[in-house]
Design a protein around this motif. Sequence first.
Motif, short mmCIF file in Angstrom:
data_model
loop_
_atom_site.label_atom_id
_atom_site.label_comp_id
_atom_site.label_asym_id
_atom_site.label_seq_id
_atom_site.Cartn_x
_atom_site.Cartn_y
_atom_site.Cartn_z
N GLY A 64 4.89 10.23 12.79
CA GLY A 64 3.57 10.25 11.66
C GLY A 64 4.94 12.03 10.91
O GLY A 64 4.47 12.47 9.18
N ARG A 65 6.23 11.56 10.72
CA ARG A 65 6.55 13.14 9.38
C ARG A 65 8.16 12.14 9.25
O ARG A 65 8.73 11.60 9.85
N ALA A 66 9.00 12.61 7.68
CA ALA A 66 9.69 12.44 7.71
C ALA A 66 11.01 12.98 7.13
O ALA A 66 10.44 14.37 6.95
N VAL A 67 12.61 13.54 7.84
CA VAL A 67 12.83 14.53 7.78
C VAL A 67 14.04 13.51 7.21
O VAL A 67 14.97 12.43 7.32
N VAL A 68 14.44 14.53 6.01
CA VAL A 68 15.28 13.91 5.17
C VAL A 68 17.03 13.82 6.22
O VAL A 68 17.43 14.85 6.91
N VAL A 69 17.95 12.68 5.86
CA VAL A 69 19.16 12.86 6.41
C VAL A 69 20.13 13.29 5.57
O VAL A 69 19.94 12.87 4.54
N PRO A 70 20.80 13.87 5.61
CA PRO A 70 21.48 14.46 5.17
C PRO A 70 22.99 13.44 4.68
O PRO A 70 22.72 12.53 5.04
N GLY A 71 23.19 14.12 3.17
CA GLY A 71 24.85 13.55 2.78
C GLY A 71 24.68 12.29 2.06
O GLY A 71 25.05 12.06 0.99
N ALA A 72 23.07 12.55 1.43
CA ALA A 72 23.05 11.01 0.52
C ALA A 72 23.67 11.90 -0.64
O ALA A 72 23.41 13.19 -1.64
N ARG A 73 24.27 10.99 -1.48
CA ARG A 73 25.48 10.59 -3.08
C ARG A 73 25.32 9.62 -3.73
O ARG A 73 24.47 8.49 -3.27
N PRO A 115 0.52 -1.51 0.04
CA PRO A 115 -0.10 -0.39 0.28
C PRO A 115 1.13 1.20 -0.43
O PRO A 115 1.67 1.35 0.88
N ALA A 116 0.64 2.57 -0.70
CA ALA A 116 1.47 3.69 -0.78
C ALA A 116 0.61 4.62 0.81
O ALA A 116 0.31 4.59 1.16
N ARG A 117 2.08 4.61 1.10
CA ARG A 117 1.76 6.09 2.24
C ARG A 117 2.82 6.78 2.05
O ARG A 117 4.27 7.05 0.91
N THR A 118 1.84 7.94 2.70
CA THR A 118 2.93 9.50 2.16
C THR A 118 3.33 9.76 4.06
O THR A 118 2.45 9.95 4.87
N ALA A 119 3.84 11.12 4.17
CA ALA A 119 4.07 12.14 5.41
C ALA A 119 4.64 12.95 4.80
O ALA A 119 5.51 12.99 3.99
N PRO A 120 4.36 13.96 5.25
CA PRO A 120 5.58 15.25 5.22
C PRO A 120 6.72 15.24 5.26
O PRO A 120 7.32 14.17 6.06
N VAL A 121 7.35 15.98 4.44
CA VAL A 121 8.92 15.17 4.69
C VAL A 121 9.85 16.93 4.54
O VAL A 121 9.28 17.82 4.31
N HIS A 122 10.56 17.13 6.03
CA HIS A 122 11.18 18.16 6.07
C HIS A 122 12.42 18.30 6.14
O HIS A 122 13.08 16.98 6.41
N GLY A 123 12.79 19.19 5.39
CA GLY A 123 14.54 18.90 5.54
C GLY A 123 14.99 19.41 4.09
O GLY A 123 14.16 20.52 2.98
N GLU A 124 16.20 19.62 4.12
CA GLU A 124 16.74 19.77 2.24
C GLU A 124 17.12 19.43 1.69
O GLU A 124 17.17 17.75 1.97
N ALA A 125 16.15 19.43 1.20
CA ALA A 125 16.61 18.04 -0.93
C ALA A 125 15.99 19.39 -2.38
O ALA A 125 15.03 19.75 -1.96
#
Length: 158
Positions: free
Chosen positions: A117-126, A90-100
């Motif tokens: 209930g929210r998602a936070v961007v983990v920095p440093g993805a390459r 099943p598709a799940r969505t959440a508010p995503v906070h941070g820098e991307a």
Amino acid sequence: MGAAGGDVVAVTGASSRGAADHLRAVLDWLGARWLVDGVACRPGHPQGLAALPDGRWVVSLPGNPFAGLVAALTLLEPLLARLAGRPAAPARTAPVHGEAKPFPAGTRIVPVALAGGRAVVVPGARPAGLRAAAAADALAVLDATWRSGGDGLLLALP
């Protein structure tokens, strides 16, 4: 190509269009029919899905580790689930906070930590590293118009 009797062959690397990328030429020589030849996402865009004349599937994953993980979750896993007769998750969505940085021509896929209930961007993805993905609970699919606090589709990590 691949082990006798296998239904799916997954190939990592050689999936782009550079001088050292020979997968397309090999699959064309084998008479493969391309069903997916690149996806408008970052990272992971040179992923592909081809059907061989003998009925086997070939999934091409990018060679960069995070890009390959993205392709495994967006292309390989759904194919394997379908072939096994499992329903789509099943598709799940959440508010995503941070820098991307949004990708104007498609979607950006980023690792996120889930909390309250929210998602936070983990920095440093390459594309070439898995450190941020290893620290994440899921990946978030962000469209070209996404801004911090906007919804993202969540992909579960294995």
